[in-house]
Enzyme design. Structure first.
Site, PDB file in Angstrom:
ATOM      1  N   SER A 166       0.807  -1.230   0.000  1.00 56.67           N
ATOM      2  CA  SER A 166       0.000   0.000   0.000  1.00 56.67           C
ATOM      3  C   SER A 166       0.839   1.278   0.000  1.00 56.67           C
ATOM      4  O   SER A 166       0.387   2.319  -0.477  1.00 56.67           O
ATOM      5  CB  SER A 166      -0.942   0.006   1.216  1.00 56.67           C
ATOM      6  N   ARG A 167       2.037   1.196   0.552  1.00 59.03           N
ATOM      7  CA  ARG A 167       2.828   2.429   0.731  1.00 59.03           C
ATOM      8  C   ARG A 167       4.303   2.157   0.503  1.00 59.03           C
ATOM      9  O   ARG A 167       4.729   1.013   0.400  1.00 59.03           O
ATOM     10  CB  ARG A 167       2.673   2.953   2.174  1.00 59.03           C
ATOM     11  N   VAL A 179      -0.116 -10.055   7.827  1.00 60.83           N
ATOM     12  CA  VAL A 179       0.820 -11.157   7.537  1.00 60.83           C
ATOM     13  C   VAL A 179       1.256 -11.914   8.796  1.00 60.83           C
ATOM     14  O   VAL A 179       1.688 -13.057   8.714  1.00 60.83           O
ATOM     15  CB  VAL A 179       2.094 -10.671   6.780  1.00 60.83           C
ATOM     16  N   TYR A 237      14.014  -5.691  15.685  1.00 63.99           N
ATOM     17  CA  TYR A 237      14.027  -5.538  14.220  1.00 63.99           C
ATOM     18  C   TYR A 237      15.255  -6.229  13.614  1.00 63.99           C
ATOM     19  O   TYR A 237      15.149  -6.918  12.594  1.00 63.99           O
ATOM     20  CB  TYR A 237      14.033  -4.038  13.926  1.00 63.99           C
ATOM     21  N   ALA A 281      16.871  -8.759  14.880  1.00 67.13           N
ATOM     22  CA  ALA A 281      16.662 -10.210  14.999  1.00 67.13           C
ATOM     23  C   ALA A 281      15.680 -10.693  13.941  1.00 67.13           C
ATOM     24  O   ALA A 281      15.887 -11.739  13.309  1.00 67.13           O
ATOM     25  CB  ALA A 281      16.142 -10.554  16.395  1.00 67.13           C
ATOM     26  N   LYS A 330      14.986  -9.364  10.987  1.00 64.71           N
ATOM     27  CA  LYS A 330      15.540  -9.308   9.625  1.00 64.71           C
ATOM     28  C   LYS A 330      16.680 -10.325   9.449  1.00 64.71           C
ATOM     29  O   LYS A 330      16.812 -10.925   8.387  1.00 64.71           O
ATOM     30  CB  LYS A 330      16.028  -7.894   9.316  1.00 64.71           C
ATOM     31  N   ILE A 372      15.892   4.550   3.578  1.00 67.67           N
ATOM     32  CA  ILE A 372      15.087   4.857   2.399  1.00 67.67           C
ATOM     33  C   ILE A 372      13.970   5.808   2.817  1.00 67.67           C
ATOM     34  O   ILE A 372      13.356   5.625   3.881  1.00 67.67           O
ATOM     35  CB  ILE A 372      14.476   3.556   1.805  1.00 67.67           C
TER      36      ILE A 372
HETATM   37  P1  NDP Z   1       6.217   1.773   5.419  1.00 68.51           P
HETATM   38  O1  NDP Z   1       5.997   1.947   6.878  1.00 68.51           O
HETATM   39  O2  NDP Z   1       6.238   2.953   4.525  1.00 68.51           O
HETATM   40  O3  NDP Z   1       5.128   0.742   4.839  1.00 68.51           O
HETATM   41  C1  NDP Z   1       4.919  -0.471   5.495  1.00 68.51           C
HETATM   42  C2  NDP Z   1       4.022  -1.329   4.656  1.00 68.51           C
HETATM   43  O4  NDP Z   1       3.867  -2.605   5.307  1.00 68.51           O
HETATM   44  C3  NDP Z   1       2.626  -0.774   4.519  1.00 68.51           C
HETATM   45  O5  NDP Z   1       2.138  -1.130   3.248  1.00 68.51           O
HETATM   46  C4  NDP Z   1       1.850  -1.509   5.617  1.00 68.51           C
HETATM   47  O6  NDP Z   1       0.453  -1.622   5.353  1.00 68.51           O
HETATM   48  C5  NDP Z   1       2.505  -2.859   5.534  1.00 68.51           C
HETATM   49  N1  NDP Z   1       2.344  -3.657   6.752  1.00 68.51           N
HETATM   50  C6  NDP Z   1       2.845  -3.397   7.995  1.00 68.51           C
HETATM   51  N2  NDP Z   1       2.488  -4.387   8.833  1.00 68.51           N
HETATM   52  C7  NDP Z   1       1.772  -5.282   8.114  1.00 68.51           C
HETATM   53  C8  NDP Z   1       1.128  -6.498   8.417  1.00 68.51           C
HETATM   54  N3  NDP Z   1       1.156  -7.022   9.664  1.00 68.51           N
HETATM   55  N4  NDP Z   1       0.453  -7.144   7.439  1.00 68.51           N
HETATM   56  C9  NDP Z   1       0.413  -6.649   6.189  1.00 68.51           C
HETATM   57  N5  NDP Z   1       1.012  -5.496   5.834  1.00 68.51           N
HETATM   58  C10 NDP Z   1       1.676  -4.818   6.796  1.00 68.51           C
HETATM   59  O7  NDP Z   1       7.565   0.940   5.320  1.00 68.51           O
HETATM   60  P2  NDP Z   1       8.715   0.917   4.184  1.00 68.51           P
HETATM   61  O8  NDP Z   1       8.108   0.982   2.850  1.00 68.51           O
HETATM   62  O9  NDP Z   1       9.770   1.863   4.591  1.00 68.51           O
HETATM   63  O10 NDP Z   1       9.291  -0.553   4.460  1.00 68.51           O
HETATM   64  C11 NDP Z   1       9.022  -1.670   3.621  1.00 68.51           C
HETATM   65  C12 NDP Z   1       9.955  -2.798   4.030  1.00 68.51           C
HETATM   66  O11 NDP Z   1      11.306  -2.369   3.868  1.00 68.51           O
HETATM   67  C13 NDP Z   1       9.821  -3.229   5.486  1.00 68.51           C
HETATM   68  O12 NDP Z   1       9.983  -4.629   5.591  1.00 68.51           O
HETATM   69  C14 NDP Z   1      10.973  -2.529   6.156  1.00 68.51           C
HETATM   70  O13 NDP Z   1      11.376  -3.197   7.326  1.00 68.51           O
HETATM   71  C15 NDP Z   1      12.019  -2.566   5.070  1.00 68.51           C
HETATM   72  N6  NDP Z   1      13.072  -1.575   5.201  1.00 68.51           N
HETATM   73  C16 NDP Z   1      12.798  -0.238   5.138  1.00 68.51           C
HETATM   74  C17 NDP Z   1      13.811   0.683   5.258  1.00 68.51           C
HETATM   75  C18 NDP Z   1      13.594   2.159   5.177  1.00 68.51           C
HETATM   76  O14 NDP Z   1      14.555   2.905   5.403  1.00 68.51           O
HETATM   77  N7  NDP Z   1      12.421   2.650   4.873  1.00 68.51           N
HETATM   78  C19 NDP Z   1      15.205   0.252   5.476  1.00 68.51           C
HETATM   79  C20 NDP Z   1      15.390  -1.168   5.508  1.00 68.51           C
HETATM   80  C21 NDP Z   1      14.345  -2.035   5.362  1.00 68.51           C
HETATM   81  P3  NDP Z   1      -0.603  -0.444   5.790  1.00 68.51           P
HETATM   82  O15 NDP Z   1      -0.408   0.663   4.781  1.00 68.51           O
HETATM   83  O16 NDP Z   1      -1.945  -1.091   5.689  1.00 68.51           O
HETATM   84  O17 NDP Z   1      -0.228  -0.013   7.170  1.00 68.51           O
END
Ligand code: NDP
Length: 242
Positions: free
Chosen positions: A10-11, A60, A153, A155, A157, A186
Site C-alpha cells: 500500500s505504501r 501477515v 528488528y 533479529a 531481519k 530509504i
Molecule cells: P512503510 O511503513 O512505509 O510501509 C509499510 C508497509 O507494510 C505498509 O504497506 C503496511 O500496510 C505494511 N504492513 C505493515 N504491517 C503489516 C502487516 N502485519 N500485514 C500486512 N502489511 C503490513 O515501510 P517501508 O516501505 O519503509 O518498508 C518496507 C519494508 O522495507 C519493510 O519490511 C521494512 O522493514 C524494510 N526496510 C525499510 C527501510 C527504510 O529505510 N524505509 C530500510 C530497511 C528495510 P498499511 O499501509 O496497511 O499499514
C-alpha cells in the site's frame, strides 16, 4: 494470468515494487494491513500501467488471516498463478532492549519473520508445481549489522536472511530462486521521524535512498534473467555498510 504478490504494497517501498512489477508486465496482488486508502491509490497507479491488479487485505503476522484471505484467493483463482512473491511488509518498534516491551518484540518479529513464514509456505506450493518462481524478501541493513535500539528488528531481519538461505537450498532444484534485498535508509513513512541531515553524513552517497531504487533491485532479482542468483542478499544502502 501471472501475478506478483507484494505484501505491504500500500505504501513506501512496497508501492514502488508494485509499480516495478507492473512495468515488467505482471498483474499485481497488493496486500495491506489497515491503510485501505493508500492500497487503493497503489491499485490505481498499477492499473494505469495497463496490467490488472487486486487488493488483498490481511495481517501477515496472523496465520489464520493469511490462510483464509490468501489461501482463499488461491483456491478461488486457480487460473491465476503467483509467479513472484515479495515479502515486504514490515514495521519497526524501536526501544533499548532493557526497556523493550513484550508487545514490541512480538509484533516486529511476528510481522517480518512470522509473515515471511505464513505467506511463503502457502505460495511456494504452487511455485513447486509450476517449477518456476521468484521469492524476494525485503530485509535490512539492521539484519546484517545490528543497530542499537533495534534488537527486535535486527533479529527479525537476520532471521529472514537465514530463512532465505535455507529455503533457497530446499527448492533450488525446482527452478525457484530465493533472495533478499537489504535496504539502508530509504525515504518512506518508516524513516519519517529520523534526522536525515545528521544521518546522511554517514552515508557515502550522502543521501537517503528512494523506494524506486530498492524496487529496481527487486525487479532485477524477479527477472527471468537472474536465474543463477539464489540465496543472495543484495544491499541497497548508498555504501553505508556492505
Ligand atoms: P512503510 O511503513 O512505509 O510501509 C509499510 C508497509 O507494510 C505498509 O504497506 C503496511 O500496510 C505494511 N504492513 C505493515 N504491517 C503489516 C502487516 N502485519 N500485514 C500486512 N502489511 C503490513 O515501510 P517501508 O516501505 O519503509 O518498508 C518496507 C519494508 O522495507 C519493510 O519490511 C521494512 O522493514 C524494510 N526496510 C525499510 C527501510 C527504510 O529505510 N524505509 C530500510 C530497511 C528495510 P498499511 O499501509 O496497511 O499499514
Amino acid at each position: 494470468m501471472k501475478f506478483a504478490l507484494v505484501t505491504g504494497g500500500s505504501r513506501g517501498i512496497g508501492r514502488a515494487i508494485c509499480l516495478k512489477m507492473a512495468d515488467m508486465g505482471y498483474n499485481i496482488l497488493i496486500n495491506y494491513k489497515s491503510n485501505e486508502i493508500e492500497a487503493n491509490h497503489t491499485l490505481s497507479l498499477v492499473m494505469g500501467k495497463g496490467v490488472s491488479g487486486e487488493i488483498i487485505q490481511f495481517d501477515v503476522s496472523d496465520r489464520n488471516q493469511v490462510q483464509s484471505a490468501l489461501g482463499g484467493w488461491m483456491e478461488a483463482n486457480q487460473d491465476k498463478v503467483i509467479e513472484v512473491l515479495i515479502n515486504n511488509a514490515g514495521i519497526r518498534e524501536d526501544a533499548l532492549m532493557m526497556w523493550m516491551k513484550d508487545e514490541q518484540w512480538d509484533s516486529v518479529i511476528g510481522t517480518s519473520l512470522g509473515g515471511f513464514f505464513y505467506v511463503t509456505r502457502l505460495v511456494v506450493n504452487s511455485m513447486l508445481m509450476k517449477k518456476y518462481g521468484r521469492i524476494i524478501n525485503i530485509v535490512s541493513l539492521s539484519g546484517l549489522k545490528g543497530l542499537p535500539g533495534q534488537t527486535n528488528y535486527s533479529a527479525a531481519k537476520a532471521g529472514v536472511i537465514g530463512a532465505t538461505k535455507a529455503l533457497a537450498q530446499e527448492i533450488g532444484r525446482k527452478g525457484i530462486t530465493v533472495n533478499a534485498i537489504a535496504p539502508g535508509f530509504i525515504k518512506t513513512d518508516m524513516t519519517e521521524g529520523l534526522n536525515e541531515n545528521e544521518l546522511k553524513a554517514l552515508i557515502p552517497l550522502k543521501r537517503f535512498g528512494l523506494p524506486e531504487e530498492v524496487a529496481h533491485a527487486v525487479g532485477f532479482l524477479a527477472s527471468a534473467e537472474a536465474s543463477y542468483i539464489t540465496a543472495e542478499v543484495i544491499s541497497v544502502n548508498g555504501g553505508l555498510y556492505s
